[in-house]
Design a protein around this motif. Structure first.
Motif, PDB file in Angstrom:
ATOM      1  N   ASP A 127       1.114  -1.687  -0.520  1.00 53.66           N
ATOM      2  CA  ASP A 127      -0.085  -0.231   0.225  1.00 53.66           C
ATOM      3  C   ASP A 127       0.917   1.199   0.025  1.00 53.66           C
ATOM      4  O   ASP A 127       0.004   2.457  -0.035  1.00 53.66           O
ATOM      5  N   GLN A 128       1.682   1.497   0.289  1.00 60.91           N
ATOM      6  CA  GLN A 128       2.981   2.107   0.625  1.00 60.91           C
ATOM      7  C   GLN A 128       4.005   2.412  -1.091  1.00 60.91           C
ATOM      8  O   GLN A 128       5.313   2.777  -1.177  1.00 60.91           O
ATOM      9  N   ASP A 129       3.912   1.115  -1.870  1.00 59.58           N
ATOM     10  CA  ASP A 129       4.791   1.295  -3.156  1.00 59.58           C
ATOM     11  C   ASP A 129       4.227   2.101  -4.273  1.00 59.58           C
ATOM     12  O   ASP A 129       5.360   2.420  -5.382  1.00 59.58           O
ATOM     13  N   GLY A 130       3.484   3.294  -4.520  1.00 53.84           N
ATOM     14  CA  GLY A 130       3.176   3.961  -5.141  1.00 53.84           C
ATOM     15  C   GLY A 130       4.347   5.415  -5.219  1.00 53.84           C
ATOM     16  O   GLY A 130       4.759   5.488  -6.276  1.00 53.84           O
ATOM     17  N   GLU A 131       4.437   5.298  -4.216  1.00 56.39           N
ATOM     18  CA  GLU A 131       5.427   6.514  -3.537  1.00 56.39           C
ATOM     19  C   GLU A 131       7.252   5.686  -4.239  1.00 56.39           C
ATOM     20  O   GLU A 131       7.467   6.373  -4.976  1.00 56.39           O
ATOM     21  N   VAL A 132       7.009   4.382  -4.674  1.00 59.60           N
ATOM     22  CA  VAL A 132       8.491   3.678  -4.389  1.00 59.60           C
ATOM     23  C   VAL A 132       8.367   3.833  -6.495  1.00 59.60           C
ATOM     24  O   VAL A 132       9.729   4.548  -6.585  1.00 59.60           O
ATOM     25  N   VAL A 133       7.230   3.715  -6.914  1.00 66.66           N
ATOM     26  CA  VAL A 133       7.677   3.483  -8.459  1.00 66.66           C
ATOM     27  C   VAL A 133       7.547   4.404  -9.052  1.00 66.66           C
ATOM     28  O   VAL A 133       7.950   5.338  -9.681  1.00 66.66           O
ATOM     29  N   LEU A 134       6.845   5.796  -8.684  1.00 74.91           N
ATOM     30  CA  LEU A 134       7.458   7.241  -8.834  1.00 74.91           C
ATOM     31  C   LEU A 134       9.205   7.522  -8.425  1.00 74.91           C
ATOM     32  O   LEU A 134       9.319   8.241  -9.751  1.00 74.91           O
ATOM     33  N   ASP A 135       9.480   7.007  -7.862  1.00 77.16           N
ATOM     34  CA  ASP A 135      10.801   7.588  -7.797  1.00 77.16           C
ATOM     35  C   ASP A 135      11.748   6.844  -8.687  1.00 77.16           C
ATOM     36  O   ASP A 135      12.404   7.020  -8.994  1.00 77.16           O
ATOM     37  N   THR A 136      11.175   5.492  -8.927  1.00 74.13           N
ATOM     38  CA  THR A 136      11.955   4.432  -9.234  1.00 74.13           C
ATOM     39  C   THR A 136      12.152   4.466 -10.459  1.00 74.13           C
ATOM     40  O   THR A 136      13.297   4.445 -11.504  1.00 74.13           O
ATOM     41  N   ALA A 137      11.032   5.629 -11.133  1.00 75.39           N
ATOM     42  CA  ALA A 137      11.088   5.936 -12.632  1.00 75.39           C
ATOM     43  C   ALA A 137      12.028   7.063 -12.944  1.00 75.39           C
ATOM     44  O   ALA A 137      12.709   7.274 -13.602  1.00 75.39           O
ATOM     45  N   VAL A 138      12.693   8.044 -12.000  1.00 75.69           N
ATOM     46  CA  VAL A 138      13.806   8.659 -12.080  1.00 75.69           C
ATOM     47  C   VAL A 138      15.061   7.914 -11.957  1.00 75.69           C
ATOM     48  O   VAL A 138      16.169   8.251 -12.699  1.00 75.69           O
ATOM     49  N   LEU A 139      15.403   7.586 -10.608  1.00 75.73           N
ATOM     50  CA  LEU A 139      16.391   6.885 -10.195  1.00 75.73           C
ATOM     51  C   LEU A 139      16.581   5.233 -11.540  1.00 75.73           C
ATOM     52  O   LEU A 139      17.772   5.476 -11.778  1.00 75.73           O
ATOM     53  N   GLY A 140      15.887   4.785 -11.646  1.00 77.17           N
ATOM     54  CA  GLY A 140      16.025   3.344 -13.039  1.00 77.17           C
ATOM     55  C   GLY A 140      16.039   2.306 -13.091  1.00 77.17           C
ATOM     56  O   GLY A 140      14.877   1.958 -13.660  1.00 77.17           O
TER      57      GLY A 140
END
Length: 696
Positions: free
Chosen positions: A517-530
């Motif tokens: 349920d907290q993974d949306g924020e992680v996916v958002l930032d992963t798009a930039v991190l790579g």
């Protein structure tokens, strides 16, 4: 200042008195210092009679060098070298004249007799003198995450900057972002950073006493025999500065060369890690692999729990009766396979063919043990001493066997940081002491793996370039360090520091937490991190992932950047103030040629993004955009991933649009309003498994 060195750099004036080493940094527009302290090394020593004292240096310029005199008891020399990043303290040489080196301190000056009577720590006889409004150590406190603390927030504290962690006083924070090998000091007007110029041959810590700080190289040669020959450090320390602490760290990090080829695109493969299930006792690898394939992951990593005992390199046969066949089945399913390895621990000495002489000894010669929390009441592991040829041979042979038998694409190296500190144990060979202990263990295993298979990829944690140069892939550790309630916020905090690796030729893996349920924020930032990585549980009955949660993971596994060099575009992200911690908000990834190759848009940024790179778009809700060919998110083929419901308006044209859901694409007619492409994601769309769009 008499005989002053003055450097005007990046809007600040740095001044150093070459006689005393006293220095200060102030904005060019404001003479009031943001930092002041002493930059000549002070020596905490012990004489043959067992008496300790601290020796302070006076300097005399001598051509390009400064001759150092420590009150007649020791001498030395130092080169102060102005650089693009600030100042390097190079070619430090010391003649200790038989004194045992307990510590070297950067940021210590002598006290008067009256001041000394007020010192509250008799074992630390001279008080630090780095003075500033605040101090910054990336993730100094993990839960809640904090990197910037006011000068009085730490009190009497030792903060490890290298790989030792709890062994020297920090709260357990697993691996990331250590090692950092540096600390920054300043206020909202500017920051100065002081850090190591090479992997320290001592345990490097930040010492806060009251409201002042110092960097401490902890040698403890009152306990351990010193190295033979003259004492010389080619690049003892580096000093940089900037408007923010993040900028000061970035400048410092950029002073280090990669030292090996940049990581290939293969290192950016999306990977699912077994730890989310293994930690709960679920070892059903075939089912997990099938789920990972369904989520379009490209690799599957077997984490802690696959071995007969930790660090044996041999399979636990009750769980994996034929591990070769298990690895083959992962590959047959279309995934690369990876293996976790602990680098510094061993449990079964007999199984490993090792004995007491191969382990880190205490002063009494008895081998020392360690655990992740350094609690003596908890179960512990033997700590490996790379001084021993048998230890090095065991590590090399173990790694070569894993590579030959299981043919992994990735080796994840861990726990070079849960090792005894120099107060309790030390390698017999001084060349492996201090922070070089963990660094050497990582290098022994990485070198053996690559020698056996030049194409294998090495994954580490930690953000310092000297550490990252060992790796192809650096991952944020799992978000459990931040507490169950704060995984998302922790990822936003850590992403600031992880982004500083973008300039260093290593792939950055976004990792995940344990809670869907907290993974949306992680996916958002992963798009930039790579690179996407996950330790999310696949079979936890308490949190079965929804169609929405699975869709966004499938999307980021399919669409992500595979390059290894980039710079962050911070947009409205917070880079840290005395009263506000660093965290990403909306931000982007800028690659070669100034191309905006990925973009994270958060709902809280709507209407306030004024950077020219994104000012012409509009949005509500949370969105991730990833360029699919490197032409940029406003020009070439681009994937758009909706994280929450909302509307996105993009200033670009398209020839075709594909809508993706449940792993399949459907052509749709583009919707333009006043020349801007409009995409809409509703709650119903997301609940039904909408993954996003591809714009062509």
């Amino acid at each position: 200042m008499r005989h002053a060195m003055i450097i005007d750099h990046h809007g600040y004036r740095f001044q150093l008195d070459e006689g005393s080493g006293a220095a200060r940094l102030s904005p060019l527009a404001d003479d009031a210092p943001v930092w002041q302290g002493t930059l000549y090394p002070a020596l905490h020593v012990q004489d043959a009679a067992g008496a300790r004292r601290t020796l302070h240096a006076s300097g005399t310029p001598d051509g390009a060098a400064v001759r150092l005199d420590f009150g007649g008891e020791a001498t030395g020399s130092l080169t102060l070298r102005e650089t693009d990043f600030g100042l390097e303290l190079a070619d430090l040489e010391l003649d200790l004249r038989g004194l045992a080196l307990v510590d070297i301190l950067l940021g210590a000056s002598s006290l008067t007799d009256e001041q000394r009577t007020r010192v509250s720590d008799p074992d630390f006889p001279e008080w630090p003198d780095f003075r500033s409004g605040a101090v910054c150590v990336p993730s100094a406190r993990p839960a809640p995450p904090a990197s910037i603390l006011r000068r009085w927030d730490l009190g009497q504290a030792t903060v490890p900057l290298g790989l030792f962690g709890p062994a020297l006083g920090s709260p357990y924070g697993a691996a990331f972002p250590r090692p950092v090998y540096a600390a920054a000091f300043g206020d909202d007007r500017g920051w100065l950073l002081a850090g190591a110029g090479e992997v320290p041959d001592a345990a490097l810590t930040l010492e806060m006493r009251g409201t002042s700080g110092a960097l401490r190289w902890r040698y403890r040669e009152d306990l351990w025999a010193p190295p033979a020959g003259p004492r010389r450090w080619p690049s003892f320390a580096r000093v940089s500065w900037g408007r923010t602490a993040v900028a000061a760290f970035d400048s410092y990090f950029r002073s280090f060369e990669r030292g090996r080829p940049d990581a290939s695109s293969a290192a950016a493969a999306s990977a699912w890690n077994s730890w989310g299930d293994f930690r709960r006792g679920d070892f059903d690898v075939p089912a997990a692999v099938a789920a990972a394939v369904g989520l379009e992951a490209e690799g599957y990593v077997l984490d802690d729990g696959w071995e007969s005992s930790e660090s044996s390199g041999l399979p636990r046969t009750d769980r994996f009766p034929d591990l070769v066949a298990t690895a083959e089945s992962v590959r047959a399913a279309g995934l690369e396979v990876g293996f976790w390895q602990s680098v510094g621990w061993i449990v079964d000495l007999e199984e490993a063919g090792l004995g007491p002489d191969d382990l880190i000894p205490g002063v009494d010669g008895t081998p020392r043990t360690a655990n992740w929390g350094m609690d003596p009441r908890d179960a512990a592991h033997w700590a490996l001493d790379p001084s021993s040829p048998r230890t090095r041979a065991f590590l090399e042979q173990r790694m070569r066997r894993i590579i030959r038998e299981y043919r992994p694409a990735v080796i994840k190296l861990d726990f070079g940081y849960g090792l005894p500190g120099p107060d309790t144990g030390a390698p017999r060979d001084p060349a492996y002491r201090g922070d070089r202990l963990g660094d050497s263990l990582y290098r022994i295993l990485a070198d053996a793996a690559r020698d056996e298979d030049p194409g294998v990829m090495i994954q580490l944690y930690g953000i310092h370039p000297l550490h990252a140069q060992i790796a192809d892939l650096v991952a944020l550790d799992d978000m459990g360090d931040h507490g169950d309630h704060a995984e998302a916020e922790g990822h936003r905090h850590w992403s600031v520091w992880a982004a500083l690796l973008g300039a260093h030729g290593v792939v950055v893996n976004g990792s995940s937490g344990y809670f869907w349920d907290q993974d949306g924020e992680v996916v958002l930032d992963t798009a930039v991190l790579g690179s996407p990585g996950a330790v999310l549980p696949l079979f936890d009955e308490r949190q079965r992932p929804t169609a929405r949660q699975l869709a966004r993971r499938r999307a980021i596994n399919r669409w992500h950047r595979t390059t290894s060099r980039w710079d962050p575009l911070w947009l409205d992200s917070e880079l840290g103030r005395i009263d506000v911690q660093p965290r990403v908000v909306s931000w982007g990834r800028v690659e070669r040629g100034g191309v905006l190759a990925a973009l994270c848009l958060r709902a809280e940024s709507a209407g306030r993004l004024d950077d020219p790179a994104v000012a012409s778009l509009a949005h509500s809700g949370d969105w991730a955009l990833v360029s699919l060919d490197g032409a940029g998110v406003f020009d070439g083929p681009t994937a758009v991933i909706p994280i929450t419901s909302g509307v996105l308006e993009l200033p670009r044209g398209v020839e075709a649009v594909e809508r993706w859901a449940d792993g399949a694409a459907t052509p749709v007619e583009p919707d333009f309003v006043e020349g801007r492409l409009v995409l809409r994601a509703t709650e119903a769309d997301l609940d039904a498994g909408l993954e996003g769009w591809v714009l062509k």
